[in-house]
Design an enzyme around this catalytic site. Structure first.
Site: not given
Ligand code: FMN
Ligand SMILES: CCCCCCC(=O)C(=O)O
Length: 378
Positions: A41, A94, A123, A144, A146, A172, A181, A251, A275, A278, A307, A309, A329
């Site tokens: 995940y 976040p 988040s 952050q 949603y 976001t 995914r 974002k 993101h 993702r 994304s 770093i 992140g």
């Molecule tokens: C496990 C996970 C959960 C995330 N959840 C959120 C979230 O809840 N809200 C959001 O705006 N971005 C979420 N992101 C995206 C991060 O804010 C960020 O954009 C991303 O991790 C950047 O990529 P990097 O980790 O590869 O540098 C999530 C990323 C990961 C890895």
């Molecule tokens: C399965 C729940 C997803 C919530 C969103 C969290 C997120 O942004 C992510 O990239 O994961």
């Protein structure tokens, strides 16, 4: 502290070397600790993970051209954002469902962030509530959002964040529906079902009034129904502006015309992000999108970046290519999984050492000089 002398942090790193130093080793250690579902995940991208790969590979196309003999015996890493000074140009991105990595989740992360006065962006689907995170440490906190299909819930979160002393709202915009995914789908896994993402929802009166029964599965169903909101558009951002006086950042901006429109609308800041690969697979790497957006924005509002770093030199490149600050992140999430609050703290110490050394070795001693650093692209 915002001025660094050579090796300020490295002593600490050697003494407390519980965490591997390099990103790849950190990722590997986290893989060994987490369940395959949890690791997948956090680590995976959407689709064929083309964008997740691009995020990493694209950084290698950019090369730093150091300009030397500049007396870098002290470097100043401080920045100013939204009328506040920060000692470093870093912010913790976040990340939802952080209990997946550690029981203390967001609380552990914000405590580690507070040591370096690094802002933490909580988040919408955090494991703890806005109020719990708000009180957990003195780190600056942003929220952050949603956007939810029931607008009153969105605004309720914003009001709660204001009341708890949060300093910015990050909307976001790239997740109006969840990315496809493949790994999570193959496992049939959602961390929401494990109850890791409901900190804000189970403590929100407006949300709770919309669920028929207050139990885990009704809450999870309610969250999923609420955070999928494909109707999101610019009018919602205008409406949000009327509801809060906090700075609003978008974002997930990748298109220069979206950046221009955001500036015209009076948005306070942008985060260039895909993101972490993702969401939509196949989109441009964030670092490739950055320069054009910075050019369009032309200093009118702060442009933040995430994304890909992983190291100090990645941050150096992003800041030289036009970012005003950089979000970290996955590296902090893995560090959390490996050693909780101490893991995140250790990671940040190493990262700050790496970054300040990279500044010195590039011949820049402050953020202004860093913006002038020459970067060439293959
Ligand atoms: C496990 C996970 C959960 C995330 N959840 C959120 C979230 O809840 N809200 C959001 O705006 N971005 C979420 N992101 C995206 C991060 O804010 C960020 O954009 C991303 O991790 C950047 O990529 P990097 O980790 O590869 O540098 C999530 C990323 C990961 C890895
Ligand atoms: C399965 C729940 C997803 C919530 C969103 C969290 C997120 O942004 C992510 O990239 O994961």
């Amino acid at each position: 502290m915002s001025t660094y002398k050579s090796n300020d942090y490295i002593v600490q790193s050697i003494e407390e070397s519980l965490l591997p130093v390099g990103y790849e080793e950190i990722e590997k250690a986290a893989r060994d600790i987490l369940s395959p579902q949890a690791f997948s995940y956090i680590s995976s991208g959407a689709g064929a993970e083309e964008t997740a790969r691009k995020n990493k590979d694209a950084f290698q196309k950019y090369s730093i051209v150091p300009k030397l003999l500049n007396d870098v015996s002290e470097v100043d890493t401080s920045i100013s954002l939204f009328e506040r000074n920060y000692p470093t140009p870093f912010i913790l991105a976040p990340v939802g469902v952080l209990k997946l990595a550690d029981d203390q989740g967001d609380l552990a992360v914000t405590r580690a962030a507070s040591k370096y006065n690094i802002p933490f962006i909580q988040s919408t689907v955090s494991s703890f509530s806005i109020e719990e995170v708000g009180q957990s440490s003195g780190a600056p906190k942003w929220f952050q959002l949603y956007w939810t299909s029931l607008e009153d819930i969105s605004f309720s979160f914003v009001k709660r964040a204001e009341k708890a002393g949060y300093e910015a709202i990050v909307v976001t915009i790239d997740t109006v529906t969840l990315g496809f995914r493949e790994k999570d789908l193959s496992y049939g896994y959602s961390p929401l079902a494990d109850g890791y993402g409901q900190g804000n929802f189970e403590s929100d009166d407006v949300f709770l009034s919309t669920v028929e029964e207050v139990n885990n599965s009704a809450i999870v169903d309610g969250i999923i129904k609420n955070i999928n909101y494909p109707a999101l558009n610019w009018s919602h951002i205008s409406k949000l502006k009327e509801k809060t006086s906090l700075p609003i950042l978008l974002k997930g901006v990748l298109h220069p015309e979206d950046a221009q429109r955001a500036v015209n609308l009076g948005v306070d800041g942008l985060i260039v992000s895909n993101h972490g690969g993702r969401q939509l697979d196949g989109v441009i790497s964030s670092i490739d999108a950055l320069s054009e957006i910075a050019k369009v924005v032309n200093g009118k509002i702060p442009v933040l970046f995430d994304s890909g770093i992983r190291r100090g030199s990645d941050a150096l490149k992003a800041l030289a290519l036009g970012a005003d600050a950089v979000l970290i992140g996955r590296p902090y999430v893995y560090s959390l999984a490996i050693n909780g609050e101490k893991g995140v703290s250790q990671f940040l110490a190493n990262f700050l050492q790496d970054f300040s050394s990279s500044m010195m070795l590039s011949g820049v001693k402050n953020m202004k000089q860093l913006q002038q650093l020459k970067i060439i692209c293959d």
